[in-house]
Motif scaffolding. Structure first.
Motif, mmCIF file in Angstrom:
data_model
loop_
_atom_site.group_PDB
_atom_site.id
_atom_site.type_symbol
_atom_site.label_atom_id
_atom_site.label_comp_id
_atom_site.label_asym_id
_atom_site.label_seq_id
_atom_site.Cartn_x
_atom_site.Cartn_y
_atom_site.Cartn_z
ATOM 1 N N MET A 190 0.838 -1.210 0.000
ATOM 2 C CA MET A 190 0.000 0.000 0.000
ATOM 3 C C MET A 190 0.870 1.257 0.000
ATOM 4 O O MET A 190 1.884 1.277 0.697
ATOM 5 N N THR A 191 0.459 2.269 -0.761
ATOM 6 C CA THR A 191 1.272 3.497 -0.768
ATOM 7 C C THR A 191 1.051 4.272 0.536
ATOM 8 O O THR A 191 -0.056 4.279 1.083
ATOM 9 N N ALA A 192 2.139 4.885 0.994
ATOM 10 C CA ALA A 192 2.048 5.645 2.247
ATOM 11 C C ALA A 192 1.272 6.947 2.008
ATOM 12 O O ALA A 192 1.391 7.557 0.949
ATOM 13 N N ILE A 193 0.493 7.339 2.988
ATOM 14 C CA ILE A 193 -0.294 8.575 2.872
ATOM 15 C C ILE A 193 0.574 9.758 3.279
ATOM 16 O O ILE A 193 1.256 9.707 4.310
ATOM 17 N N THR A 194 0.561 10.783 2.455
ATOM 18 C CA THR A 194 1.373 11.969 2.769
ATOM 19 C C THR A 194 0.448 13.142 3.103
ATOM 20 O O THR A 194 -0.759 13.080 2.859
ATOM 21 N N ALA A 195 1.055 14.213 3.631
ATOM 22 C CA ALA A 195 0.268 15.418 3.956
ATOM 23 C C ALA A 195 -0.250 16.028 2.653
ATOM 24 O O ALA A 195 0.440 16.005 1.634
ATOM 25 N N PRO A 196 -1.462 16.593 2.641
ATOM 26 C CA PRO A 196 -1.987 17.200 1.412
ATOM 27 C C PRO A 196 -1.085 18.329 0.907
ATOM 28 O O PRO A 196 -0.401 18.994 1.696
ATOM 29 N N ARG A 197 -1.095 18.542 -0.414
ATOM 30 C CA ARG A 197 -0.289 19.602 -1.039
ATOM 31 C C ARG A 197 -0.574 20.947 -0.357
ATOM 32 O O ARG A 197 -1.731 21.285 -0.089
ATOM 33 N N GLY A 198 0.502 21.672 -0.080
ATOM 34 C CA GLY A 198 0.327 22.997 0.528
ATOM 35 C C GLY A 198 0.218 22.971 2.035
ATOM 36 O O GLY A 198 0.053 24.013 2.667
ATOM 37 N N THR A 199 0.297 21.757 2.624
ATOM 38 C CA THR A 199 0.312 21.671 4.096
ATOM 39 C C THR A 199 1.642 21.049 4.502
ATOM 40 O O THR A 199 2.324 20.448 3.676
ATOM 41 N N ARG A 200 2.022 21.196 5.744
ATOM 42 C CA ARG A 200 3.277 20.567 6.187
ATOM 43 C C ARG A 200 3.225 20.352 7.688
ATOM 44 O O ARG A 200 2.397 20.942 8.394
ATOM 45 N N ASP A 201 4.117 19.503 8.127
ATOM 46 C CA ASP A 201 4.194 19.197 9.548
ATOM 47 C C ASP A 201 5.227 20.124 10.181
ATOM 48 O O ASP A 201 6.312 20.295 9.633
ATOM 49 N N ILE A 202 4.886 20.719 11.275
ATOM 50 C CA ILE A 202 5.859 21.543 11.998
ATOM 51 C C ILE A 202 6.434 20.642 13.087
ATOM 52 O O ILE A 202 5.800 20.395 14.115
ATOM 53 N N LEU A 203 7.623 20.129 12.822
ATOM 54 C CA LEU A 203 8.235 19.105 13.673
ATOM 55 C C LEU A 203 9.020 19.745 14.823
ATOM 56 O O LEU A 203 9.242 20.968 14.805
ATOM 57 N N PRO A 204 9.432 18.943 15.821
ATOM 58 C CA PRO A 204 10.119 19.518 16.991
ATOM 59 C C PRO A 204 11.285 20.447 16.651
ATOM 60 O O PRO A 204 11.501 21.445 17.344
ATOM 61 N N ALA A 205 12.034 20.142 15.568
ATOM 62 C CA ALA A 205 13.186 20.996 15.231
ATOM 63 C C ALA A 205 12.740 22.424 14.930
ATOM 64 O O ALA A 205 13.518 23.364 15.032
ATOM 65 N N GLU A 206 11.474 22.605 14.527
ATOM 66 C CA GLU A 206 10.966 23.924 14.163
ATOM 67 C C GLU A 206 9.957 24.445 15.192
ATOM 68 O O GLU A 206 9.838 25.652 15.404
ATOM 69 N N SER A 207 9.224 23.525 15.814
ATOM 70 C CA SER A 207 8.089 23.957 16.631
ATOM 71 C C SER A 207 8.506 24.812 17.828
ATOM 72 O O SER A 207 7.784 25.734 18.218
ATOM 73 N N TRP A 208 9.684 24.582 18.380
ATOM 74 C CA TRP A 208 10.101 25.397 19.539
ATOM 75 C C TRP A 208 10.357 26.835 19.104
ATOM 76 O O TRP A 208 10.172 27.772 19.880
#
Ligand code: HAM
Length: 418
Positions: free
Chosen positions: A1-19
């Protein structure tokens, strides 16, 4: 099964950035408080009509960019593309500006626009928004512009340009609109398809078209200042004088019209040279008719929103400080399996004393635990000897020194050193 990715134009703000985002938001929160603004939290979705009537039927946002759907009750719902209309709706619904009262409100959160994603432009993006409601005079405009600039000063942003304009009011804008229609009609062959379409419906928007040929035509367009009524002219002069009194430099651009139809009188943007095409870090202005457009009484307003994603980008590019990356102060280390329970209890007791602490819960060995402790100020080490003696070896990871402290005194000892 193909992995589901975030929709185009959205992104995850991960710990390296969230602080870093937390730093920006806490700086905004303090700045807002210092200017007397109170925080509010509003729904992320609203009735579609709020935006079609508030932001304007002929704007790009309403015509092309909204995430609109019919909910299970058959209502047309829209994910908010901006915050101002929602803030005004909330003020009307909750009588925040009854009997001439004013309200200074701020909030932050995600907004949604179906735009073409590029650097600094997302479909889910975040705004820090401030609105000053119930005050018609130009001092409120000055205060809002000063607030946005003070926020950016505290964040350390450099090389910003403030551009201001007046877009007139319901009395003088129709006159100006007519002059524009006449002017642009005689330059139709030089306009792009979008601007030809705007000509009949929203000719002011032609003024800020990024197309080169439209830009040339717009440069020669009639000047709004020749059409402003006395009230708008005076208001603009006072805003300018107020900004100068506070020592701000700005440029006036007759081509700044903004993409939302609710503006009256003052419109402004803050631009950064370090962003590329999407160079606006903030935009705002006055909107004295928004309230009546969405069914409220006459509540004047002025405010701004800044793009959190873009501010973070510029800060990164300019090497601005985000403060110290938060981390835990103490890592509790078990030298053997028998000490793991004692170590978890010690960790919890430190947390209860208000000291940030962590311990391994994955069963890793001593060396791996010491490596994990590397980013902390202290390691609290427990082995067979410590358990037998009711002590803890407290290692200062900055200078490598180590002392034996009674288990019941560890929180007090470390608390005194932090
Ligand atoms: P706006 O100019 O549409 O104004 O947006 C304000 C800021 O949000 C922009 O300057 C930009 O930094 C950021 N922004 C907008 N769209 C995007 C996007 N697609 N991706 C990333 N950032 C974006 C308003 O929204 C008005 N409500 C501002 C206002 C408040 N006027 C009066 N009060």
């Amino acid at each position: 099964m193909t992995a589901i990715t975030a929709p185009r134009g959205t992104r995850d703000i991960l710990p390296a950035e969230s602080w870093k985002w937390s730093y920006i938001i806490s700086t905004a929160s303090r700045t807002m408080r210092d200017f007397g603004f109170s925080e509010i939290h509003l729904p992320i979705f609203e009735h579609t009509e709020l935006f079609s009537r508030g932001v304007g039927e002929t704007t790009d946002i309403v015509e092309k960019e909204m995430y609109t759907f019919t909910d299970r009750g058959g209502r047309s719902i829209t994910l908010r593309p901006e915050a101002t209309a929602g803030v005004m709706r909330a003020a009307i619904e909750n009588n925040l500006c009854a009997q001439g009262a004013s309200a200074k409100l701020w909030s932050w959160g995600p907004m949604f626009r179906h735009e073409r994603p590029q650097k600094g432009r997302y479909r889910q993006f975040y705004q820090i928004d401030a609105e000053c409601l119930g005050i018609a005079g130009p001092m409120a405009d000055v205060e809002v512009i000063a607030l946005s600039l003070e926020l950016f000063r505290r964040l350390g942003l450099k090389n910003l340009e403030v551009v201001i304009n007046s877009v007139g009011c319901e009395k003088c804008r129709p006159v100006y609109r007519q002059k524009l229609v006449e002017y642009f009609s005689s330059h139709k062959s030089e306009l792009c398809g979008t601007c030809l379409d705007r000509l009949g419906r929203n000719p002011l928007r032609i003024l800020d078209c990024k197309n080169e040929s439209c830009g040339h035509v717009a440069d020669g367009a009639p000047d709004i200042f020749d059409s402003l009524c006395d009230e708008c002219r005076e208001h603009f002069a006072e805003v300018r004088a107020g900004l100068e009194r506070l020592g701000f430099t700005y440029t006036v651009s007759k081509r700044l019209v903004r993409g939302l139809d609710y503006y009256t009188k003052t419109a402004y943007e803050i631009l950064s040279g370090d962003l590329g095409a999407q160079n606006a870090v903030a935009g705002g202005g006055r909107y004295d008719n928004l309230s009546s457009a969405i069914g409220g009484g006459k509540i004047p307003g002025v405010g701004f929103a800044c793009g959190l994603d873009r501010v973070a980008l510029v800060m990164e590019e300019q090497g601005c400080s985000f403060g110290e990356r938060p981390g835990v102060a103490v890592y509790c280390v078990a030298m053997d399996d028998e000490s793991r329970g004692t170590v978890q209890a010690l960790t919890h007791s430190l947390r209860m004393a208000g000291i940030s602490a962590e311990c391994d819960t994955a069963g890793r060995g001593f060396k791996a635990q010491m490596r994990a402790a590397g980013s902390c100020r202290f390691a609290c080490i427990v082995g067979a000897d410590e358990r037998a003696g009711g002590t803890v070896a407290v290692k200062n990871l900055a200078d490598g020194s180590q002392v034996s402290v009674k288990a019941c005194d560890v929180a007090g000892y470390i608390g005194g050193k932090l």
